[in-house]
Design an enzyme around this catalytic site. Structure first.
Site, PDB file in Angstrom:
ATOM      1  N   SER A  75      15.558 -10.099  24.191  1.00  0.00           N
ATOM      2  CA  SER A  75      14.717  -8.892  24.135  1.00  0.00           C
ATOM      3  C   SER A  75      13.559  -8.987  25.117  1.00  0.00           C
ATOM      4  CB  SER A  75      14.143  -8.720  22.733  1.00  0.00           C
ATOM      5  OG  SER A  75      15.165  -8.757  21.770  1.00  0.00           O
TER       6      SER A  75
HETATM    7  N1  SAH Z   1      16.699 -12.930  19.105  1.00  0.00           N
HETATM    8  C1  SAH Z   1      17.483 -13.156  20.314  1.00  0.00           C
HETATM    9  C2  SAH Z   1      18.045 -11.884  20.926  1.00  0.00           C
HETATM   10  C3  SAH Z   1      19.021 -11.261  20.069  1.00  0.00           C
HETATM   11  S1  SAH Z   1      20.318 -10.359  20.835  1.00  0.00           S
HETATM   12  C4  SAH Z   1      16.695 -13.890  21.355  1.00  0.00           C
HETATM   13  O1  SAH Z   1      15.505 -14.153  21.163  1.00  0.00           O
HETATM   14  O2  SAH Z   1      17.287 -14.229  22.392  1.00  0.00           O
HETATM   15  C5  SAH Z   1      21.161 -10.034  19.326  1.00  0.00           C
HETATM   16  C6  SAH Z   1      21.976 -11.207  18.815  1.00  0.00           C
HETATM   17  O3  SAH Z   1      22.432 -10.854  17.523  1.00  0.00           O
HETATM   18  C7  SAH Z   1      23.207 -11.478  19.659  1.00  0.00           C
HETATM   19  O4  SAH Z   1      23.227 -12.817  20.042  1.00  0.00           O
HETATM   20  C8  SAH Z   1      24.354 -11.140  18.715  1.00  0.00           C
HETATM   21  O5  SAH Z   1      25.487 -11.931  18.900  1.00  0.00           O
HETATM   22  C9  SAH Z   1      23.727 -11.391  17.363  1.00  0.00           C
HETATM   23  N2  SAH Z   1      24.353 -10.746  16.230  1.00  0.00           N
HETATM   24  C10 SAH Z   1      24.873  -9.492  16.127  1.00  0.00           C
HETATM   25  N3  SAH Z   1      25.363  -9.278  14.895  1.00  0.00           N
HETATM   26  C11 SAH Z   1      25.149 -10.432  14.188  1.00  0.00           C
HETATM   27  C12 SAH Z   1      25.434 -10.852  12.858  1.00  0.00           C
HETATM   28  N4  SAH Z   1      26.047 -10.058  11.981  1.00  0.00           N
HETATM   29  N5  SAH Z   1      25.071 -12.098  12.488  1.00  0.00           N
HETATM   30  C13 SAH Z   1      24.458 -12.939  13.354  1.00  0.00           C
HETATM   31  N6  SAH Z   1      24.177 -12.601  14.626  1.00  0.00           N
HETATM   32  C14 SAH Z   1      24.519 -11.362  15.038  1.00  0.00           C
END
Ligand code: SAH
Length: 235
Positions: A75
């Protein structure tokens, strides 16, 4: 080419990564209204360039989100700051994060004094984050490979829950893993990549909700998110 070589090259090219980080915090965090000192301190400390591919290291302190592979993104700095502030983290708080991604948000929460439990569903991202957070010595962050919409029962209840991907509804099961007076911050939207950031406080088994405005996150995919578990009529 090794990681070190590229990072040294960046320095030789005149990129002072600490200066870039200070500039990012000043212009994108402080000047845009973030006042929580723990958020500001943490974001000055965490080496954001370590959380993206080395080829993108020089852009790590820019305003945009960046790709981390598998269609996912880290993000933008302002959003990380805004969510961290909204979460009202206190030292020793037990925090559950859904969507580890690069591990950057988890590292910021860790620097704020939280005990972080973070769940990721994509295995290579989970492994990269595990290696990275170990190498950077974030020992108070625990990671799990799983569908985070189901939470992480073993360490519940959590003082704080942060969801860093957007689903069509509040992932209701997570509310059960939130402690009394706990706070959850979660992007929710019936359209993919278009959500509102919702802050929820659990108060005497009631939930008080506040809309913090529009945001753009990648999809939350899982039992209480998009897609998995059949078409819920939103796709
Ligand atoms: N917080 C992260 C950015 C998140 S991007 C950072 O600081 O880099 C969103 C992430 O959520 C992705 O890696 C995606 O694979 C994950 N995601 C999506 N659905 C999910 C779920 N049900 N459980 C765990 N992770 C999930």
């Amino acid at each position: 080419m090794g990681t070190l070589l590229v990072r040294d090259d960046l320095r030789l090219m005149g990129f002072d990564l600490k200066k870039l980080r200070e500039k990012m915090v000043q212009e994108q965090i402080i000047e845009r209204g973030i006042t929580d000192r723990r958020v500001i301190q943490a974001m000055l400390k965490v080496k954001r360039h370590e959380f993206v591919d080395e080829a993108l290291a020089s852009r790590a302190y820019g305003v945009s989100s960046l790709p981390i592979g598998y269609g996912q993104t880290i993000s933008q700095p302002y959003i990380v700051a805004r969510m961290s502030e909204a979460l009202e983290v206190f030292p020793g708080a037990r925090v559950l994060e859904i969507g580890t991604g690069s591990g950057y948000q988890a590292a910021v929460l860790s620097e704020m004094g939280a005990e972080v439990y973070s769940v990721e569903r994509i295995k290579p991202l989970y492994i990269d984050a595990l290696n990275r957070l170990t190498r950077l010595r974030y020992f108070n962050v625990k990671l799990k490979l799983s569908d985070g919409t189901l939470g992480w029962r073993e360490f519940a209840p959590y003082d704080r829950i942060i969801v860093t991907a957007g689903g069509p509804d509040i992932p209701y099961l997570l509310l059960e893993q939130l402690s009394e007076q706990g706070i959850m911050v979660v992007p929710v939207g019936r359209e993919k990549r278009k959500q509102f950031l919702i802050k929820i406080r659990k108060n005497n088994t009631k939930y008080v909700k506040k809309n913090l405005g529009p945001v753009q996150f990648v999809e939350l995919v899982g039992e209480y998110g998009w897609e998995k578990g059949g078409n819920r009529g939103y796709n």
